[in-house]
Write an enzyme that holds these catalytic residues in place. Structure first.
Site: not given
Ligand code: THU
Length: 130
Positions: A57, A46
């Protein structure tokens, strides 16, 4: 459930431990098996500028692609906080670039479910549409 699935989910769960998610607290891990038999893992990263966040992913897929891998043959996603951690639409689209109709294992505190990629993304945008 095959050994491959269990190993891939375990790798995704392990990767989630490195999650950098101070804003959502949602720790995700992913593991991509390539046709060469290599497993590439990733976790969500993040950013204070939220839109700069990257999903687990895509980190795994981009690590594989960056190493020259062009075919992913299975993918597992693990999200510690969710019953099952489903890949977002953007990750499915990126996965479809490097995968046929592969198994996608979604895992979390409720266990593991297997989907075909075509169930999660029935109409991928691909080069035939360009
Ligand atoms: N996230 C993933 O890592 N993969 C997904 O497919 C969905 C969402 C992450 C992004 C963000 O860090 C957090 O989960 C909450 O959206």
């Amino acid at each position: 459930m095959t050994d491959d699935m269990d190993a891939l989910v375990a790798a995704a769960a392990e990767a989630s431990k490195n999650s950098y998610s101070p804003y959502s607290g949602f720790k995700v891990g992913a593991a991509a098996l390539t046709e060469s038999g290599d497993v590439y893992t990733g976790t969500n990263i993040e950013n204070a500028s939220y839109g700069a966040t990257m999903c687990a992913e895509r980190v795994a897929i981009f690590k594989a692609a960056s190493d020259g891998m062009r075919r992913i043959v299975a993918l597992a996603v693990y999200g510690g906080g969710a019953d099952y951690a489903y890949p977002c639409g953007m990750c499915l689209q990126v996965l479809s670039e490097f995968a046929g109709d592969i198994s996608v294992y979604v895992a979390g505190k409720a266990g593991v479910k297997r989907y075909a990629l075509s169930e999660l993304l029935p109409h991928p945008f691909d080069k035939s549409k360009l």
